[in-house]
Design a protein around this motif. Sequence first.
Motif, short mmCIF file in Angstrom:
data_model
loop_
_atom_site.label_atom_id
_atom_site.label_comp_id
_atom_site.label_asym_id
_atom_site.label_seq_id
_atom_site.Cartn_x
_atom_site.Cartn_y
_atom_site.Cartn_z
N LYS A 163 18.94 106.03 108.53
CA LYS A 163 18.08 106.88 109.36
C LYS A 163 18.03 108.30 108.81
N GLU A 164 19.15 108.79 108.28
CA GLU A 164 19.15 110.11 107.65
C GLU A 164 18.10 110.17 106.55
N TYR A 220 7.39 107.35 99.24
CA TYR A 220 6.35 108.37 99.41
C TYR A 220 5.05 107.94 98.72
N MET A 277 14.58 110.04 108.07
CA MET A 277 14.25 111.32 108.71
C MET A 277 13.95 112.38 107.67
N ALA A 312 12.63 106.51 112.62
CA ALA A 312 11.86 107.62 112.05
C ALA A 312 11.58 108.70 113.08
N THR A 313 12.22 108.65 114.24
CA THR A 313 11.98 109.67 115.26
C THR A 313 13.29 110.10 115.89
N VAL A 314 13.40 111.40 116.16
CA VAL A 314 14.51 111.95 116.94
C VAL A 314 13.91 113.00 117.86
N LEU A 352 12.52 111.77 104.88
CA LEU A 352 11.17 111.46 104.41
C LEU A 352 10.12 111.96 105.40
N VAL A 353 10.30 111.68 106.69
CA VAL A 353 9.24 112.02 107.64
C VAL A 353 9.22 113.51 107.95
N SER A 354 10.33 114.24 107.71
CA SER A 354 10.31 115.67 107.98
C SER A 354 9.99 116.47 106.72
N HIS A 403 11.76 116.85 104.19
CA HIS A 403 12.94 117.44 103.58
C HIS A 403 13.72 116.32 102.91
#
Lengths: 137, 336
Positions: free
Chosen positions: B238-239, B37, B242, B152-154, B244-246, B248
């Motif tokens: 990936k968890e 971050y 994800m 980093a995308t779903v 980090l990018v969301s 949460h």
Amino acid sequence: MYDADKIIPGLIVFLIIVLFPYYYTMGRMVPAPKPIKPTKYKKCVEPLSYMRAAHMDILDAWRDEVVRHEKRVYVSSTGKEWDMSLQNECLRCHDNKAKFCDRCHNYLGVKPYCWDCHFEPNKIKELPHKMMTKETM
Amino acid sequence: MSRVIFPLIVVLVLIAIPILGVKVAGLHLLFGVVIPYVAFAIFILGFIWRVIYWAQSPVPFRIPTTAGQQRSLPWFKQSRWDNPFTTGEVIVRMALEVLCFRSLFRNKRIDFRQLPDGTPILRYSPTKWLWAFALLFHWSFLIILIRHIRLATVPIPGPIEFLDHLDAIFEIGLPQLYLTDLTILAGLLFLLCRRLFIPQLRYISLPADYFPLFLIISIVCSGMLMRYFLRTDIVGVKELVMGLVSFHPHAPVKDIGTIFFVHIFLVSCLFAYFPFSKLMHMGGVFLSPTRNLANNSRYKRHINPWNYPVKTHPYEEYEEEFREFMKQAGIPVEKE
């Protein structure tokens, strides 16, 4: 600041590009995939953590052993013997491709070419009768 | 030689930090969440700061020292992409520069050699190696960055998935070999060797030239190790990403593999280092005055922005002021 009419749009384009994953996700929680594990069997060929990270190694090695050397028995790290076969061994327990294999593979955008040649367990019934040899079962 | 050794040691220390931090101290949260971050924030803010800092400098004059014929009288053929006159032509020149490294393509080498009869000759011969490998490295790096978006995308956007598939088109091994992994290594090794083995280049190379090379080489190697040799729990990775990018964020799964932390820590270092280093040529190339200004000085007046108002005193005013004295002294005046 000079040339703000060009610098500011340029920086905005930069932000649009590098922040893509952030606004694409929009802060929504994405649950991790939960593959359905077989209920009848407790132990896989190798320990779970190894299988989770490196199952593709085993499948790759098995394919080469069977196709090139006609070796069909795999002795695991615990000394147990297994039939080197995706359809006859792996899929015996993991009998639901959509709920087991695909969940993680789709999550990661991985498209393994296993299914170019192999059949999904529930698709076998749809095959013409003649093709249902022991090998395809 | 210390100019090579020093950055190498720095990179080795940077590799050791996450190994110790995760394996010995168990600081998974620090290396998996906090540092990425912070590094990304430094990258974004530092990049903007750098560009705005550059934009404080006025560029009042068009620099017409470009190759090719400028726009002139109609019977001279203008070299449009080399010596642009309109904004559209400038955009083409910039695109050629950014995407194809056109100015590197024109790289020339001074070649001093002797003819068989002993006559010395000096010639300028084109040399394309730097251009070719720089192109190879930069494009590979871009494709690698873009295909990392799959983590980093779903759901994963179609073009990203397609690029990922294209990169592994030969289906070599499992997980399939990415071609860009090989090409970026080839590019990096060339760029490093040219600094190490060409004496003139070694003489002008600084630690700041070697450090990014070593850093990116180790990032590529850690990534390749992770994908092809030491396995990591990629779903866990990936968890984490994800999270980090969301916004949460959560602590990474414990058995995610130390090599992953090495990789993400080195990438964090690269991102944090980026705005303060020569790597800013990524933004800087767009601000190159010799590339991004149209050569239209002969058609359009460009006023120097730091011109101050000059006090003038034209003859009319002068005469107005001193007319009486001039008349008395017998000096002819224009207006009676």
